[in-house]
Design a protein around this motif. Sequence first.
Motif, PDB file in Angstrom:
ATOM      1  N   LYS A 119       0.804  -1.231   0.000  1.00 22.38           N
ATOM      2  CA  LYS A 119       0.000   0.000   0.000  1.00 22.38           C
ATOM      3  C   LYS A 119       0.839   1.284   0.000  1.00 22.38           C
ATOM      4  O   LYS A 119       0.510   2.244  -0.694  1.00 22.38           O
ATOM      5  N   PRO A 120       1.952   1.356   0.776  1.00 23.57           N
ATOM      6  CA  PRO A 120       2.730   2.603   0.762  1.00 23.57           C
ATOM      7  C   PRO A 120       3.364   2.925  -0.594  1.00 23.57           C
ATOM      8  O   PRO A 120       3.771   4.065  -0.826  1.00 23.57           O
ATOM      9  N   GLN A 121       3.466   1.933  -1.457  1.00 25.23           N
ATOM     10  CA  GLN A 121       4.118   2.125  -2.757  1.00 25.23           C
ATOM     11  C   GLN A 121       3.131   2.474  -3.870  1.00 25.23           C
ATOM     12  O   GLN A 121       3.550   2.735  -4.994  1.00 25.23           O
ATOM     13  N   VAL A 122       1.846   2.469  -3.557  1.00 17.95           N
ATOM     14  CA  VAL A 122       0.820   2.558  -4.594  1.00 17.95           C
ATOM     15  C   VAL A 122       0.471   3.998  -4.934  1.00 17.95           C
ATOM     16  O   VAL A 122       0.319   4.853  -4.048  1.00 17.95           O
ATOM     17  N   ARG A 123       0.361   4.241  -6.228  1.00 14.52           N
ATOM     18  CA  ARG A 123      -0.211   5.497  -6.720  1.00 14.52           C
ATOM     19  C   ARG A 123      -1.382   5.129  -7.635  1.00 14.52           C
ATOM     20  O   ARG A 123      -1.200   4.402  -8.617  1.00 14.52           O
ATOM     21  N   ILE A 124      -2.568   5.604  -7.289  1.00 15.83           N
ATOM     22  CA  ILE A 124      -3.770   5.271  -8.051  1.00 15.83           C
ATOM     23  C   ILE A 124      -3.963   6.260  -9.186  1.00 15.83           C
ATOM     24  O   ILE A 124      -3.903   7.481  -8.985  1.00 15.83           O
ATOM     25  N   LEU A 125      -4.165   5.728 -10.379  1.00 14.02           N
ATOM     26  CA  LEU A 125      -4.548   6.541 -11.526  1.00 14.02           C
ATOM     27  C   LEU A 125      -5.899   6.058 -12.022  1.00 14.02           C
ATOM     28  O   LEU A 125      -6.108   4.852 -12.208  1.00 14.02           O
ATOM     29  N   ARG A 126      -6.796   6.991 -12.255  1.00 11.60           N
ATOM     30  CA  ARG A 126      -8.083   6.681 -12.865  1.00 11.60           C
ATOM     31  C   ARG A 126      -8.035   7.049 -14.342  1.00 11.60           C
ATOM     32  O   ARG A 126      -7.184   7.826 -14.765  1.00 11.60           O
ATOM     33  N   ASN A 127      -8.951   6.478 -15.114  1.00 12.21           N
ATOM     34  CA  ASN A 127      -8.999   6.787 -16.539  1.00 12.21           C
ATOM     35  C   ASN A 127      -8.975   8.301 -16.755  1.00 12.21           C
ATOM     36  O   ASN A 127      -9.733   9.033 -16.127  1.00 12.21           O
ATOM     37  N   GLY A 128      -8.070   8.752 -17.610  1.00 15.52           N
ATOM     38  CA  GLY A 128      -7.971  10.179 -17.913  1.00 15.52           C
ATOM     39  C   GLY A 128      -6.958  10.926 -17.073  1.00 15.52           C
ATOM     40  O   GLY A 128      -6.643  12.076 -17.374  1.00 15.52           O
TER      41      GLY A 128
END
Length: 259
Positions: A119-128
Amino acid sequence: MKSILLLTAALAAFALQAPAQTATTPRAAADQIATSKGPLTVQPITHGSVVFTWSGKTIYVDPYGGAAAYAGLAAPDVILITDIHGDHLDPKTLAGLSVSKALMIVPQAVAEKLPAEYKPQVRILRNGQKLDTLGMSVSAIPMYNLPEAADAPHTKGRGNGYVLNLGGKNVYLSGDTEDIPEMRALQHIDVAFVCMNLPYTMDVNQAAQAVLAFKPSIVYPYHYRGQSGLSDVAAFKKTVNAANKKIDVRLRNWYPAAQ
């Protein structure tokens, strides 16, 4: 309801039936593509998995198939994951790799299913959405089935295709998608990785027509193992080049363990 249950079972079986790669399984030869910041090395791994090396950075895409498939490759600086299915999000393979320093760029649905240790390494990208990091940019592109339906294997907004800008070269990774308008509308794509496997994504002709619409300079058919075996990528190349000889269709062996 019965058809939905059957499709769900088929998807689960699909992820489990892939041949395991071992340290002695030969990989397809790597390609090099020139960029303004040195060569981009493209190393096919298996199915939808590929490793890029560029400007001192190593990028893993959908690491899957067992850690042995990545033997001898540098540890990742960035990991891109497109979707929640087991041939894209593979915790067992991740656990066998040296990923502790990697930035993981994923859609929300993947973030929710990743083991807590990441989890500490995660970057969330959403469509667009777009992220600039480590001298590159990563844009999240829709990937989904047509017609759109709540019970489709891939619903719009859940997963990400990606466009990477690496030293002035735009690299598109389709993820699991069909011939969607967002793919046809892509512009200035230098290198594309396009899926073609029924019943999960699209057939060879759909993939060819999409590629002819957005005209990448180079295209790799990948992710082409479906319910009935491997798709006819030679037919894909023939269809594309019959209509546009300028597109460099590169056929590589993404399934060495099956040989």
